[in-house]
Write an enzyme that holds these catalytic residues in place. Structure first.
Site, PDB file in Angstrom:
ATOM      1  CE  LYS A   1      -3.769   2.280   2.882  1.00 44.61           C
ATOM      2  NZ  LYS A   1      -4.557   1.990   4.184  1.00 44.61           N
TER       3      LYS A   1
ATOM      4  CB  SER B   1      -7.628   4.182   3.054  1.00 49.47           C
ATOM      5  OG  SER B   1      -6.821   3.428   3.827  1.00 49.47           O
TER       6      SER B   1
ATOM      7  CB  SER C   1      -7.753   0.851   5.983  1.00 50.48           C
ATOM      8  OG  SER C   1      -8.382   2.319   5.879  1.00 50.48           O
TER       9      SER C   1
HETATM   10  N1  GLN Z   1     -12.438   4.736   6.784  1.00 48.76           N
HETATM   11  C1  GLN Z   1     -11.931   4.873   7.881  1.00 48.76           C
HETATM   12  C2  GLN Z   1     -11.323   6.315   7.940  1.00 48.76           C
HETATM   13  O1  GLN Z   1     -11.364   7.130   6.842  1.00 48.76           O
HETATM   14  C3  GLN Z   1     -10.602   3.782   7.961  1.00 48.76           C
HETATM   15  C4  GLN Z   1      -9.523   4.209   7.245  1.00 48.76           C
HETATM   16  C5  GLN Z   1      -8.460   3.360   7.645  1.00 48.76           C
HETATM   17  O2  GLN Z   1      -8.365   2.442   8.473  1.00 48.76           O
HETATM   18  N2  GLN Z   1      -6.883   3.986   7.285  1.00 48.76           N
HETATM   19  O3  GLN Z   1     -10.663   6.969   8.939  1.00 48.76           O
END
Ligand code: GLN
Length: 468
Positions: free
Chosen positions: A74, A149, A173
């Site tokens: 990632k 994400s 994410s």
């Molecule tokens: N969707 C959540 C956020 O935007 C989790 C994102 C993540 O785990 N990086 O904070």
């Protein structure tokens, strides 16, 4: 499904494929792919590493299990010698000065990084649409979001472009995109894998974890990446999880599995997922698993608590991006104006929203009222988990209230997007290990245990694949 790592390892050993051939094919697939998963394909370094593996094999030397296995990273991890953009315009040309500990451990084991993967910028999002590279597209249907994400990572694994990928999970994410693309994704116990070299989003919940097509690969990768790291004080020494766990004839009866009533009775939960979830519970009961209904905090409260803390932490963490040390810079006639122009130009709307809210949350007069209250709630949530795990061995839940939405709908409805994290963020606040397994419902199932019970989760997940 069997281990992709072991399958490739056998192919390399038997000479059925050369590492160079394999890496070349995967690079081609990544470059041609219509899912927009790749921010950067690491062609040169990957081919160089592959040729070394081939030479080693042809000269009769032994290779380790992960040697020559191509994987994805990632684009929020540092990997020395390549750009780490966090899918942002801000860091589009930022060269990593070193490699993240988790990635370095894979490099040391001989695995080959192929690609820096598309994601929501700085991890901010649940749909992968908040990316300077445009949205990645779901592996099963290109009109749908892949989740976020770590969307690009999940799609690469689901499509087989990478043998596995490494993601970051702050509030879901890894788990949510794994569910949206039909693969496994594990967020381990907070501190299980070093965060050093992972760009900080919300440091108090940031975790590193694997996405893969098999439980065995999750086990192998956990063992490889875990352990104490002097560069991350939250890390601890963990036990090696032995392969035997899958052969132990693990009995499901005698187990107590809990689920949260208010998660399932939530009116935002998709009807199909709800029906499948209850069917799964019935199946467990038929196999002599004791199932207990538990009460938990309302999902709205979990989402608010998480976002208050996550926004406060990201506002602090991203304060370092001011155009001076890292990434892009706009020069203005005063320093202050330079900061302001750089930050307003290179951050996306979603990231700016979080920074502004985060600074507000932490500001004088508001901190006690908002930030400290969220900290208190977080302690209560943790207490509630501790009590629950006195009563049950594992907790199962859906991954997300909804199925993946169409691309194009999420960015202008931030509140809806935040609420879609209802089932993942609570476990992040608790620092608990939790796995998305692609069984049970259309977007999979989440299996959670008390801290450091990764082995128990994997065992139960294996058993579930036999039951459903
Ligand atoms: N969707 C959540 C956020 O935007 C989790 C994102 C993540 O785990 N990086 O904070």
């Amino acid at each position: 499904m069997e281990s992709e790592i072991k399958r490739i390892h056998q192919d390399l050993l038997s000479g059925r494929v050369s590492c160079t051939g394999l890496v070349n094919r995967k690079i081609e697939e990544l470059k041609q792919n219509s899912h927009n998963t790749a921010n950067l394909v690491l062609t040169e370094t990957a081919l160089e590493a592959a040729s070394e593996v081939d030479q080693k094999i042809s000269s009769g030397k032994k290779i380790g299990l992960l040697e020559g296995i191509p994987f994805g990273v990632k684009d929020v991890f540092l990997l020395k010698g390549s750009v780490a953009s966090a899918s942002s315009n801000f860091l589009k040309n930022y060269q990593s000065p070193y490699s993240a500990t988790a990635i370095q451990k894979l490099l040391d084991a001989g695995a080959i990084p192929l690609v820096k993967e598309n994601c929501d910028c700085f991890g901010h999002g649940s749909s992968n649409e908040n990316s300077a590279f445009g949205p990645a597209k779901n592996a099963l249907d290109e009109t749908l979001v892949p989740g976020g994400s770590s969307g690009g990572s999940a799609v690469n694994v689901a499509k087989g472009y990478t043998a596995f990928s490494i993601g970051g999970d702050t509030g879901g994410s890894i788990r949510q995109p794994a569910g949206y693309n039909g693969i496994y994704g594990l967020k381990p116990t907070y501190g299980y894998i070093s965060r050093f070299g992972l760009m900080a989003y919300a440091s108090s919940t940031d975790c590193v974890g694997p996405l893969s097509t098999s439980l065995e690969d999750i086990r192998i990768l956990l063992n490889t990446m875990s352990g104490k790291d002097p560069r991350d004080q939250t890390t601890f020494e963990s036990i090696t999880i032995s392969e035997d766990l899958f052969h132990e004839g693990y009995p499901a009866n005698g187990l107590t599995v809990g689920y949260y009533r208010n998660f399932i009775e939530n009116e935002t939960l998709d009807g199909g997922i709800k029906k499948d979830f209850f069917a799964l519970i019935e199946k467990l009961k038929q196999h002599q698993v004791e199932v207990k209904q538990l009460e938990f905090y309302d999902t709205d409260l979990l989402v608010s608590t998480y976002y208050i803390l996550a926004m406060a932490e990201t506002a602090s963490n991203l304060a370092r991006l001011d155009g001076m040390t890292y990434g892009r810079r706009i020069i203005a006639d005063s320093l202050k104006k330079g900061y302001a122009l750089t930050r307003s130009h290179y951050f996306t709307e979603e990231t700016k929203r979080r920074i502004i809210a985060g600074n507000q949350i932490l500001s004088h007069g508001h901190a006690e009222e908002i930030y400290l209250k969220a900290r208190t709630l977080r302690n209560r949530i943790t207490g509630s988990f501790n009590r629950d795990f006195q009563e049950v061995d594992l907790i199962i839940s859906p991954v997300s209230p909804e199925k993946p939405p169409q691309i194009g709908g999420s960015l202008d409805k931030p509140l809806e997007m935040y609420l879609s994290d209802a089932y993942t963020v609570g476990f992040s606040l608790g620092g608990l290990p939790t796995l998305t397994s692609p069984v049970g419902t259309e977007t999979g199932i989440q299996i959670t245990a008390a801290k450091k019970q990764e082995k128990e989760i994997l065992q139960f997940a294996k058993r579930l694949t036999e039951l459903v």
